[in-house]
Design a protein around this motif. Structure first.
Motif, short mmCIF file in Angstrom:
data_model
loop_
_atom_site.label_atom_id
_atom_site.label_comp_id
_atom_site.label_asym_id
_atom_site.label_seq_id
_atom_site.Cartn_x
_atom_site.Cartn_y
_atom_site.Cartn_z
N TYR A 72 0.83 -1.20 0.00
CA TYR A 72 0.00 0.00 0.00
C TYR A 72 0.87 1.26 0.00
CZ TYR A 72 -3.85 -3.11 1.32
OH TYR A 72 -4.78 -4.12 1.34
N LEU A 73 1.93 1.22 0.81
CA LEU A 73 2.79 2.40 0.90
C LEU A 73 3.53 2.64 -0.42
CD1 LEU A 73 4.16 1.99 4.55
CD2 LEU A 73 2.34 3.49 3.73
N ARG A 83 -0.31 13.09 -1.56
CA ARG A 83 0.74 14.00 -1.07
C ARG A 83 1.10 13.72 0.37
NH1 ARG A 83 -0.38 18.85 -3.89
NH2 ARG A 83 1.05 19.91 -2.50
N ALA A 84 0.25 12.99 1.07
CA ALA A 84 0.53 12.64 2.46
C ALA A 84 -0.17 11.33 2.78
CB ALA A 84 0.05 13.73 3.40
N VAL A 85 0.35 10.65 3.79
CA VAL A 85 -0.23 9.36 4.17
C VAL A 85 -0.49 9.36 5.67
CG1 VAL A 85 0.22 6.88 4.38
CG2 VAL A 85 0.89 8.08 2.30
N VAL A 86 -1.66 8.89 6.05
CA VAL A 86 -1.97 8.69 7.46
C VAL A 86 -1.92 7.19 7.75
CG1 VAL A 86 -3.78 8.80 9.21
CG2 VAL A 86 -3.36 10.76 7.75
N ALA A 103 8.40 0.52 8.80
CA ALA A 103 9.06 1.79 9.14
C ALA A 103 10.01 2.22 8.02
CB ALA A 103 9.81 1.64 10.45
N GLY A 104 10.68 1.26 7.40
CA GLY A 104 11.57 1.58 6.30
C GLY A 104 10.83 2.17 5.12
N GLU A 105 9.64 1.67 4.90
CA GLU A 105 8.84 2.20 3.79
C GLU A 105 8.32 3.60 4.09
OE1 GLU A 105 9.20 -0.02 1.46
OE2 GLU A 105 8.38 1.41 0.02
N VAL A 106 8.07 3.86 5.37
CA VAL A 106 7.68 5.21 5.78
C VAL A 106 8.80 6.19 5.45
CG1 VAL A 106 7.21 6.69 7.78
CG2 VAL A 106 6.07 4.47 7.57
N SER A 133 6.72 5.95 15.35
CA SER A 133 7.81 6.88 15.66
C SER A 133 8.54 7.35 14.40
CB SER A 133 8.80 6.23 16.62
OG SER A 133 9.49 5.17 15.97
N ALA A 134 8.38 6.61 13.31
CA ALA A 134 9.02 7.02 12.06
C ALA A 134 8.25 8.11 11.34
CB ALA A 134 9.17 5.81 11.14
N ALA A 135 7.04 8.40 11.78
CA ALA A 135 6.19 9.37 11.08
C ALA A 135 6.62 10.80 11.39
CB ALA A 135 4.73 9.16 11.48
N ASP A 136 6.18 11.74 10.55
CA ASP A 136 6.49 13.14 10.79
C ASP A 136 5.72 13.68 12.00
OD1 ASP A 136 8.15 13.85 8.37
OD2 ASP A 136 6.40 13.00 7.39
#
Lengths: 316, 225
Positions: A72-73, A83-86, A103-106, A133-136
């Motif tokens: 999906y990512l 433009r952004a992913v939740v 997390a690597g895909e994030v 924790s990998a998210a903005d």
């Protein structure tokens, strides 16, 4: 050309041009859904125990496979309208490797300039927190259960039980440690040390990921990384979560971070199937009745696996 | 849209090699456009004229173009669960066009058969031509569907209903013109083949489920380990 022919020509040409125009305006992505001028926010659901590879449902548990989420990512990555992913997290954690894959895909999305916001539901603990924790930006509800930064490996010793049943197991192995973690005998001190080193190494990886993702000091994260859990409100105070809010707040924040206006589109990936919903309810009922372990997953003997500590679902 | 009284006189059986349906000169394109305009806004008189000289080529063109439009609108207007590249979209469009031609010809054959059984007199090719040009409302309503979908208005069902109603009304008028039937019999000729097909499909589905159920029962439940 008389007016009837001209009008008919206009109707036919208009119909063809409307389709051609929509095709031209749809953007460069691979998604051919409705065209949204300002861009869209993708929503990826991570629900259930995280496993590497393929997830699935049984009567007693729901697991989400890293292959599915990564797919999906990747889709969101290649879709220029996204433009952004939740990341909507409702997971007690799971496999270390599976969590790291996600997390690597994030990180890959962020490198491509797309913003990622983590939205926590009932539980986003352990491996699910590693992903968040990998998210903005990380958002949670006040009552969300999160944290549980730690690693666990459980090995059962069924030697006595098997003896009572009159079952003896003879192991033929090619090397000294080939039956490491076997449930038919107790662990030796050397084996325990080997496994402890593995657990510690994954724990260090977990801490490093949180330090990098959250921008906290290593000492601060190590202080919190003893496996304890926090509510969403506590996590905000401790710096593990940025703010409180629900999924829709997270969508708005993601759109804001991505520079989208208020009129943004949303694309949901991997919507929950009716079968998954049904199986989850059955699993929940079984958990409530105490028929299955609280972590919702049966473990077979002698199947050592590194797992980031999973938490029980709060309402089961 | 205009139409003679619902129980009014029925147009005479068209003679072979009759006069062109409408307009004067302008070539095939001009006559085709005028026929489409007439089907959309003056269907009664136009279909009567077209029945005298069935435009099979124009009908095939209308079916083809409207089905391509429908296929593209279905791709552009629906939030797909998976991304589609140009290849799958081309396959989808081709499949929709093939299905449209098949259903057009099958509907023409079925309707002709029922119309004959109900006492109608006419040619299958003539009926096919009229049923084909009766797809012309797609030129107007497919863009409407697209706009509704892109604007996320949520009224696509109304546009689809309007399209279906408009085309079915034209189908009934087409059967009346080509086979000289009353309105009631023409309605029967249009709907009975579809109803029969639905019954056959239902029976086939029921038979498949009945055959598959014992197989499903033999599948063991997954056991946790």
């Amino acid at each position: 050309m008389n007016w009837k022919r001209a009008l008919a020509l206009a109707i036919v040409a208009g119909a063809v041009l409307s389709v051609v125009g929509a095709l031209a305006l749809r953007g460069g992505g691979t998604h051919y859904g409705p065209f949204i001028r300002t861009g869209r926010v993708g929503v990826v659901y991570i629900e259930g125990t995280i496993v590497s590879g393929r997830g699935g449902d049984t009567l007693t548990s729901t697991s989400v496979g890293s292959d599915e989420v990564v797919g999906y990512l990747r889709d969101a990555l290649s879709d220029s309208s996204i433009r952004a992913v939740v990341l909507r997290l409702n997971s007690p954690g799971g496999s270390a490797a599976g969590s790291q894959e996600i997390a690597g895909e994030v990180a890959r999305l962020q490198e491509a300039g797309k913003k990622v916001v983590a939205s926590m539901g009932d539980v986003a603990a352990s491996g699910a927190y590693l992903v968040a924790s990998a998210a903005d930006l990380v958002m949670a509800d006040p009552g969300t259960i999160t944290g549980s930064i730690g690693v666990i490996m459980e090995i059962s010793n069924l030697e006595a039980l098997l003896g009572k049943l009159g079952i003896s197991v003879k192991t033929i192995k090619s090397g000294e440690h080939k039956d490491l973690g076997s449930s038919t005998r107790p662990l030796t001190e050397e084996e325990q040390a080997l496994l402890q080193e593995m657990v510690d190494d994954v724990h260090r990886q977990f801490v490093a990921a949180v330090v990098e993702g959250r921008g906290l000091s290593r000492a601060r994260v190590e202080e919190l990384a003893d496996g304890r859990i926090f509510t969403g409100r506590q996590a905000v105070e401790l710096g593990l979560v940025d703010s409180l809010g629900n999924l829709h707040d997270a969508l708005d924040e993601a759109a804001r971070l991505a520079g989208l206006g208020e009129e943004y589109g949303v694309r949901e990936y991997g919507e929950v199937s009716p079968l998954s919903w049904f199986l989850e309810r059955i699993g929940g009922a079984a958990l409530a009745a105490g028929l299955v372990p609280l972590d919702g997953r049966w473990r077979g003997p002698a199947v050592p696996a590194l797992e980031l500590l999973k938490m029980p679902w709060p309402d089961r | 849209m205009t139409e003679e009284g619902s129980v009014g006189p029925v147009a005479p059986l068209p003679a072979e090699g009759g006069p062109p349906p409408a307009g004067k000169g302008g070539g095939a394109v001009g006559r085709g456009l005028e026929a489409i305009f007439g089907v959309l806004f003056s269907p009664g008189a136009t279909l009567t004229a077209l029945a005298a000289r069935p435009p099979l080529g124009l009908a095939a063109l209308v079916v083809g173009v409207t089905s391509v439009l429908g296929a593209m609108v279905s791709v552009l207007g629906v939030d797909l669960p998976v991304p589609l590249g140009p290849g799958p979209i081309a396959v989808w469009v081709l499949a929709v066009v093939a299905a449209a031609y098949f259903s057009w010809l099958a509907a023409a054959a079925g309707t002709h058969l029922v119309a004959e059984l109900l006492g109608g007199r006419g040619r299958a090719t003539g009926l096919a031509a009229l049923l084909g040009v009766a797809q012309s409302p797609g030129f107007i309503l497919q863009p409407v569907l697209l706009v509704l979908a892109l604007a996320r208005v949520g009224w696509q069902w109304a546009a689809l209903l309007a399209l279906a109603g408009w085309v079915l009304a034209l189908d009934v008028m087409a059967v009346r013109r080509s086979h000289q039937l009353s309105v009631g019999r023409a309605v029967g000729a249009v709907f009975l083949p579809g109803c029969a097909a639905a019954v056959v499909l239902f029976l086939l589905l029921a038979a498949m489920i009945a055959l598959a159920f014992p197989l499903v029962q033999t599948i063991p439940w997954p056991e946790p380990w």
